[in-house]
Scaffold this motif. Structure first.
Motif, PDB file in Angstrom:
ATOM      1  N   ILE A  29       0.838  -1.203   0.000  1.00  0.00           N
ATOM      2  CA  ILE A  29       0.000   0.000   0.000  1.00  0.00           C
ATOM      3  C   ILE A  29       0.873   1.254   0.000  1.00  0.00           C
ATOM      4  O   ILE A  29       0.667   2.179  -0.791  1.00  0.00           O
ATOM      5  N   ALA A  30       1.865   1.298   0.884  1.00  0.00           N
ATOM      6  CA  ALA A  30       2.715   2.481   0.985  1.00  0.00           C
ATOM      7  C   ALA A  30       3.496   2.712  -0.298  1.00  0.00           C
ATOM      8  O   ALA A  30       3.754   3.867  -0.679  1.00  0.00           O
ATOM      9  N   ALA A  31       3.854   1.635  -0.984  1.00  0.00           N
ATOM     10  CA  ALA A  31       4.657   1.749  -2.205  1.00  0.00           C
ATOM     11  C   ALA A  31       3.901   2.438  -3.336  1.00  0.00           C
ATOM     12  O   ALA A  31       4.515   2.920  -4.291  1.00  0.00           O
ATOM     13  N   THR A  32       2.574   2.494  -3.251  1.00  0.00           N
ATOM     14  CA  THR A  32       1.782   3.141  -4.305  1.00  0.00           C
ATOM     15  C   THR A  32       1.640   4.644  -4.100  1.00  0.00           C
ATOM     16  O   THR A  32       1.080   5.333  -4.953  1.00  0.00           O
ATOM     17  N   ILE A  33       2.140   5.163  -2.983  1.00  0.00           N
ATOM     18  CA  ILE A  33       2.032   6.597  -2.698  1.00  0.00           C
ATOM     19  C   ILE A  33       3.231   7.302  -3.340  1.00  0.00           C
ATOM     20  O   ILE A  33       4.381   6.926  -3.082  1.00  0.00           O
ATOM     21  N   PRO A  34       2.995   8.298  -4.187  1.00  0.00           N
ATOM     22  CA  PRO A  34       4.099   8.971  -4.879  1.00  0.00           C
ATOM     23  C   PRO A  34       5.140   9.553  -3.920  1.00  0.00           C
ATOM     24  O   PRO A  34       4.808  10.002  -2.821  1.00  0.00           O
ATOM     25  N   HIS A  35       6.399   9.528  -4.347  1.00  0.00           N
ATOM     26  CA  HIS A  35       7.510  10.120  -3.596  1.00  0.00           C
ATOM     27  C   HIS A  35       7.631   9.513  -2.195  1.00  0.00           C
ATOM     28  O   HIS A  35       7.921  10.218  -1.227  1.00  0.00           O
ATOM     29  N   THR A  36       7.382   8.207  -2.121  1.00  0.00           N
ATOM     30  CA  THR A  36       7.443   7.529  -0.825  1.00  0.00           C
ATOM     31  C   THR A  36       8.402   6.345  -0.915  1.00  0.00           C
ATOM     32  O   THR A  36       8.374   5.588  -1.886  1.00  0.00           O
ATOM     33  N   GLU A  37       9.228   6.197   0.106  1.00  0.00           N
ATOM     34  CA  GLU A  37      10.206   5.106   0.149  1.00  0.00           C
ATOM     35  C   GLU A  37      10.046   4.341   1.458  1.00  0.00           C
ATOM     36  O   GLU A  37      10.040   4.941   2.538  1.00  0.00           O
TER      37      GLU A  37
END
Length: 217
Positions: A29-37
C-alpha cells in the motif's frame, strides 16, 4: 526532520508489525504513494524504537500488540526520539476503550487491519502530508467515546487489580493508598461507566478493552 523540505525527495516509511503478511500488505500500500520510500520493517517493539531513532522516518505504521515492547511503549519512545515522525496505528483491536487510549495519546491516525486498501492508502497519504486521519471504520467505533475516555490512570490501575480479584486492602497496599481511597475510585468508575455492580463493571471493562495490556500497571 522527518518531513523533507524538498517535495521531490521521498517521504520515508517504517513498518512495524510482528506478522509478515501484514507487513507485506502495508508495504504494498505504501509503495503506491508517490515520492514515498519504505526504509525498513520492524518485527518487534524494541526494533521499532531502534529503527525510528536511527532512520527518523516520515511515517511509522505501528501495531498495538508488539512483542518485547508494546505499541504504546513504542509510541512514547518515538515521540521522544523522533518527534517529527507521524504515527499511524494499524490494529486488529476494535474495542472503544483501547482506541480511547490512543486518541488520548494524540496518535496521528488509526486504521483497522480489516479496512480496505483504499482506506489505509488514504490514511497513510494524509499523514505523510502532515495531517491526521481516522478511517471511517474507526470513526464508527469511537462515536460516543466519552464515557470511557475520561477514566484516569489511577482508576485503570484499580480496575486491573479488581479484575485480578484483589480486595480493597490488597489494592491499597499495592498502590500505597488507603482502602477508603480505593473504594472511592471504584465508586467513581461505576458512575462513569454507568454500571451498578462489580460484575457489570468487569463485564463492561472487558467488552470495551479497558483491561487491555497497554493500560496495565
Amino acid at each position: 526532520m522527518s518531513q523533507p523540505d524538498n517535495p521531490s525527495q521521498p517521504r520515508t516509511v517504517l513498518i512495524a508489525d510482528d506478522h509478515m503478511i501484514v507487513r507485506n500488505a502495508l508495504r504494498q500500500i505504501a509503495a503506491t504513494i508517490p515520492h514515498t520510500e519504505i526504509v525498513g520493517e520492524a518485527v518487534n517493539g524494541l526494533e521499532a524504537i531502534t529503527l525510528c531513532k536511527t532512520l527518523q522516518p516520515s511515517l511509522l505504521t505501528l501495531d498495538s500488540a508488539m512483542p518485547l515492547a508494546k505499541g504504546m511503549e513504542v509510541y512514547g519512545e518515538v515521540r521522544r526520539w523522533s518527534p517529527d515522525t507521524r504515527v499511524c496505528l494499524v490494529t486488529g483491536i476494535t474495542a472503544r476503550g483501547h482506541l480511547a487510549e490512543w486518541i488520548a495519546a494524540k496518535v496521528d491516525g488509526i486504521a483497522f487491519k480489516t479496512c480496505s486498501t483504499e482506506d489505509i492508502h488514504d490514511c497513510f497519504s494524509l499523514l505523510l502530508e502532515g495531517g491526521s486521519h481516522f478511517s471511517p471504520a474507526v470513526l464508527s467505533v469511537i462515536e460516543g467515546l466519552a464515557p470511557t475516555a475520561d477514566i484516569t490512570m489511577r482508576e485503570r490501575q484499580v480496575l486491573h487489580l479488581l479484575a485480578e480479584g484483589c480486595t480493597n486492602p490488597e489494592i491499597a497496599e499495592r498502590l500505597s493508598i488507603s482502602p477508603k481511597t480505593v473504594d472511592n475510585h471504584r465508586t467513581r468508575l461505576m458512575a462513569k461507566l454507568k454500571v451498578h455492580s462489580m460484575a457489570q463493571l468487569l463485564a463492561h471493562a472487558l467488552r470495551e478493552g479497558l483491561l487491555d495490556h497497554s493500560a496495565q500497571l
